[in-house]
Scaffold this motif. Structure first.
Motif, PDB file in Angstrom:
ATOM      1  N   VAL A   1      -1.130  -1.736  -6.685  1.00 30.44           N
ATOM      2  CA  VAL A   1      -0.722  -2.747  -5.705  1.00 30.44           C
ATOM      3  C   VAL A   1      -1.687  -3.930  -5.663  1.00 30.44           C
ATOM      4  O   VAL A   1      -2.744  -3.913  -6.279  1.00 30.44           O
ATOM      5  N   ASP A   2      -1.251  -4.944  -4.903  1.00 31.74           N
ATOM      6  CA  ASP A   2      -2.041  -6.127  -4.556  1.00 31.74           C
ATOM      7  C   ASP A   2      -2.097  -7.158  -5.695  1.00 31.74           C
ATOM      8  O   ASP A   2      -1.884  -6.850  -6.848  1.00 31.74           O
ATOM      9  N   ARG A   3      -2.366  -8.355  -5.265  1.00 26.39           N
ATOM     10  CA  ARG A   3      -2.575  -9.532  -6.109  1.00 26.39           C
ATOM     11  C   ARG A   3      -1.302 -10.062  -6.745  1.00 26.39           C
ATOM     12  O   ARG A   3      -0.944 -11.198  -6.531  1.00 26.39           O
ATOM     13  N   GLY A   4      -0.600  -9.307  -7.579  1.00 22.94           N
ATOM     14  CA  GLY A   4       0.606  -9.783  -8.248  1.00 22.94           C
ATOM     15  C   GLY A   4       1.797  -9.864  -7.305  1.00 22.94           C
ATOM     16  O   GLY A   4       1.751  -9.400  -6.166  1.00 22.94           O
ATOM     17  N   LYS A   5       2.896 -10.431  -7.804  1.00 17.80           N
ATOM     18  CA  LYS A   5       4.056 -10.718  -6.956  1.00 17.80           C
ATOM     19  C   LYS A   5       4.867  -9.494  -6.544  1.00 17.80           C
ATOM     20  O   LYS A   5       5.490  -9.501  -5.495  1.00 17.80           O
ATOM     21  N   HIS A   6       4.906  -8.448  -7.388  1.00 17.88           N
ATOM     22  CA  HIS A   6       5.838  -7.352  -7.113  1.00 17.88           C
ATOM     23  C   HIS A   6       5.211  -5.961  -7.253  1.00 17.88           C
ATOM     24  O   HIS A   6       5.690  -5.135  -8.034  1.00 17.88           O
TER      25      HIS A   6
ATOM     26  N   ILE B   1       2.370   9.904 -13.601  1.00 19.80           N
ATOM     27  CA  ILE B   1       1.401  10.569 -12.727  1.00 19.80           C
ATOM     28  C   ILE B   1       0.453   9.503 -12.170  1.00 19.80           C
ATOM     29  O   ILE B   1      -0.359   8.938 -12.907  1.00 19.80           O
ATOM     30  N   PRO B   2       0.552   9.216 -10.857  1.00 23.45           N
ATOM     31  CA  PRO B   2      -0.309   8.177 -10.285  1.00 23.45           C
ATOM     32  C   PRO B   2      -1.626   8.730  -9.743  1.00 23.45           C
ATOM     33  O   PRO B   2      -1.676   9.783  -9.135  1.00 23.45           O
ATOM     34  N   LEU B   3      -2.693   7.978  -9.998  1.00 29.17           N
ATOM     35  CA  LEU B   3      -3.986   8.260  -9.398  1.00 29.17           C
ATOM     36  C   LEU B   3      -4.307   7.101  -8.455  1.00 29.17           C
ATOM     37  O   LEU B   3      -3.894   5.970  -8.689  1.00 29.17           O
ATOM     38  N   ILE B   4      -5.067   7.400  -7.428  1.00 31.29           N
ATOM     39  CA  ILE B   4      -5.315   6.375  -6.410  1.00 31.29           C
ATOM     40  C   ILE B   4      -6.531   5.522  -6.780  1.00 31.29           C
ATOM     41  O   ILE B   4      -7.547   6.036  -7.250  1.00 31.29           O
ATOM     42  N   GLY B   5      -6.366   4.231  -6.598  1.00 32.16           N
ATOM     43  CA  GLY B   5      -7.463   3.289  -6.753  1.00 32.16           C
ATOM     44  C   GLY B   5      -7.846   2.744  -5.392  1.00 32.16           C
ATOM     45  O   GLY B   5      -7.178   3.002  -4.385  1.00 32.16           O
ATOM     46  N   ASN B   6      -8.903   1.962  -5.340  1.00 35.64           N
ATOM     47  CA  ASN B   6      -9.376   1.443  -4.064  1.00 35.64           C
ATOM     48  C   ASN B   6      -8.334   0.542  -3.393  1.00 35.64           C
ATOM     49  O   ASN B   6      -8.169   0.575  -2.170  1.00 35.64           O
ATOM     50  N   HIS B   7      -7.590  -0.246  -4.174  1.00 33.69           N
ATOM     51  CA  HIS B   7      -6.557  -1.098  -3.575  1.00 33.69           C
ATOM     52  C   HIS B   7      -5.415  -0.250  -3.014  1.00 33.69           C
ATOM     53  O   HIS B   7      -4.894  -0.546  -1.932  1.00 33.69           O
ATOM     54  N   ASP B   8      -5.027   0.783  -3.748  1.00 38.90           N
ATOM     55  CA  ASP B   8      -3.966   1.667  -3.268  1.00 38.90           C
ATOM     56  C   ASP B   8      -4.388   2.358  -1.974  1.00 38.90           C
ATOM     57  O   ASP B   8      -3.595   2.511  -1.052  1.00 38.90           O
ATOM     58  N   TYR B   9      -5.642   2.760  -1.916  1.00 35.33           N
ATOM     59  CA  TYR B   9      -6.159   3.446  -0.732  1.00 35.33           C
ATOM     60  C   TYR B   9      -6.168   2.523   0.491  1.00 35.33           C
ATOM     61  O   TYR B   9      -5.701   2.906   1.565  1.00 35.33           O
ATOM     62  N   MET B  10      -6.681   1.305   0.313  1.00 38.62           N
ATOM     63  CA  MET B  10      -6.698   0.360   1.442  1.00 38.62           C
ATOM     64  C   MET B  10      -5.275   0.009   1.862  1.00 38.62           C
ATOM     65  O   MET B  10      -4.988  -0.139   3.049  1.00 38.62           O
ATOM     66  N   CYS B  11      -4.385  -0.118   0.889  1.00 38.73           N
ATOM     67  CA  CYS B  11      -2.980  -0.395   1.179  1.00 38.73           C
ATOM     68  C   CYS B  11      -2.367   0.742   1.988  1.00 38.73           C
ATOM     69  O   CYS B  11      -1.705   0.501   3.000  1.00 38.73           O
ATOM     70  N   LEU B  12      -2.591   1.963   1.555  1.00 41.69           N
ATOM     71  CA  LEU B  12      -2.040   3.131   2.246  1.00 41.69           C
ATOM     72  C   LEU B  12      -2.510   3.182   3.695  1.00 41.69           C
ATOM     73  O   LEU B  12      -1.704   3.330   4.616  1.00 41.69           O
ATOM     74  N   ILE B  13      -3.795   3.029   3.911  1.00 41.07           N
ATOM     75  CA  ILE B  13      -4.344   3.071   5.272  1.00 41.07           C
ATOM     76  C   ILE B  13      -3.733   1.958   6.125  1.00 41.07           C
ATOM     77  O   ILE B  13      -3.314   2.174   7.259  1.00 41.07           O
ATOM     78  N   SER B  14      -3.671   0.767   5.563  1.00 43.01           N
ATOM     79  CA  SER B  14      -3.175  -0.393   6.314  1.00 43.01           C
ATOM     80  C   SER B  14      -1.693  -0.262   6.634  1.00 43.01           C
ATOM     81  O   SER B  14      -1.276  -0.484   7.781  1.00 43.01           O
ATOM     82  N   LEU B  15      -0.885   0.081   5.643  1.00 38.22           N
ATOM     83  CA  LEU B  15       0.560   0.189   5.870  1.00 38.22           C
ATOM     84  C   LEU B  15       0.894   1.335   6.818  1.00 38.22           C
ATOM     85  O   LEU B  15       1.772   1.202   7.673  1.00 38.22           O
TER      86      LEU B  15
ATOM     87  N   ILE C   1      -6.091  -7.494   3.119  1.00 39.05           N
ATOM     88  CA  ILE C   1      -5.329  -8.728   2.915  1.00 39.05           C
ATOM     89  C   ILE C   1      -6.174  -9.758   2.170  1.00 39.05           C
ATOM     90  O   ILE C   1      -5.696 -10.412   1.246  1.00 39.05           O
ATOM     91  N   GLU C   2      -7.436  -9.887   2.533  1.00 37.71           N
ATOM     92  CA  GLU C   2      -8.317 -10.846   1.864  1.00 37.71           C
ATOM     93  C   GLU C   2      -8.566 -10.493   0.398  1.00 37.71           C
ATOM     94  O   GLU C   2      -8.826 -11.369  -0.415  1.00 37.71           O
ATOM     95  N   ASP C   3      -8.492  -9.213   0.062  1.00 34.89           N
ATOM     96  CA  ASP C   3      -8.765  -8.764  -1.304  1.00 34.89           C
ATOM     97  C   ASP C   3      -7.474  -8.604  -2.122  1.00 34.89           C
ATOM     98  O   ASP C   3      -7.423  -7.835  -3.061  1.00 34.89           O
ATOM     99  N   GLY C   4      -6.432  -9.327  -1.736  1.00 33.26           N
ATOM    100  CA  GLY C   4      -5.211  -9.353  -2.540  1.00 33.26           C
ATOM    101  C   GLY C   4      -4.025  -8.630  -1.946  1.00 33.26           C
ATOM    102  O   GLY C   4      -2.975  -8.544  -2.585  1.00 33.26           O
ATOM    103  N   GLY C   5      -4.143  -8.110  -0.741  1.00 35.58           N
ATOM    104  CA  GLY C   5      -3.069  -7.331  -0.136  1.00 35.58           C
ATOM    105  C   GLY C   5      -1.893  -8.130   0.390  1.00 35.58           C
ATOM    106  O   GLY C   5      -0.832  -7.559   0.667  1.00 35.58           O
ATOM    107  N   GLN C   6      -2.040  -9.440   0.526  1.00 36.91           N
ATOM    108  CA  GLN C   6      -0.977 -10.264   1.113  1.00 36.91           C
ATOM    109  C   GLN C   6       0.365 -10.120   0.378  1.00 36.91           C
ATOM    110  O   GLN C   6       1.391  -9.911   1.014  1.00 36.91           O
TER     111      GLN C   6
END
Length: 146
Positions: free
Chosen positions: A37-42, A57-71, A99-104
């Motif tokens: 997730v994050d940064r790109g359009k889709h 098989i998905p593994l979690i990255g820091n962006h995915d983790y912050m996204c999960l917590i936020s959503l 959001i500042e790190d690409g979550g928008q």
């Protein structure tokens, strides 16, 4: 065949192009090593595509983790019992940093989805593993987002 991708960051067209280039089939396995997730359009188009493929098989990255917590936090219903949770500065700070790190773009795409689709995406993100142990051609590998 086994494949590995990482740091897709919402680049749905590039993700689909890569699947086409490797001629990804049902008998293949793709490990996605986080930061879908994050940064790109889709980013959520990628997530939805991955959800439909049992061989991804998905593994979690820091962006995915912050996204999960936020959503997860943003999807909670506010009521008399939990109103104080919404005043927690830590939650608000995590959302701000995300959001500042690409979550928008992820948040904007998330808001266009139905409630059911939103819940499915949160559930799916919550199923991402931290790591995966894989044996390919008699060689052992530990896959992580690092």
């Amino acid at each position: 065949m086994h494949y590995v991708m990482s740091d897709l960051h919402g680049e749905y067209e590039k993700y689909k192009e890569m699947l086409s280039l490797i001629n990804f089939k049902d008998e293949d396995v793709l490990y996605v090593l986080g930061d879908v997730v994050d940064r790109g359009k889709h980013p959520l188009r990628i997530i939805q595509d991955m959800m439909r493929r049992p061989n991804v098989i998905p593994l979690i990255g820091n962006h995915d983790y912050m996204c999960l917590i936020s959503l997860y936090y943003l999807m909670k219903e506010i009521n008399d019992t939990n109103i104080q949770q919404f005043e927690d500065e830590n939650h608000l700070e995590i959302i701000r940093l995300w959001i500042e790190d690409g979550g928008q773009p992820t948040l904007e795409e998330f808001m266009t989805l139905s409630k059911t689709d939103r819940e499915e995406i949160i559930d799916y993100l919550g199923e991402f593993n931290l790591y995966e142990e894989v044996c390919v051609n008699n060689r052992d590998f530990v896959l992580v987002h690092a």
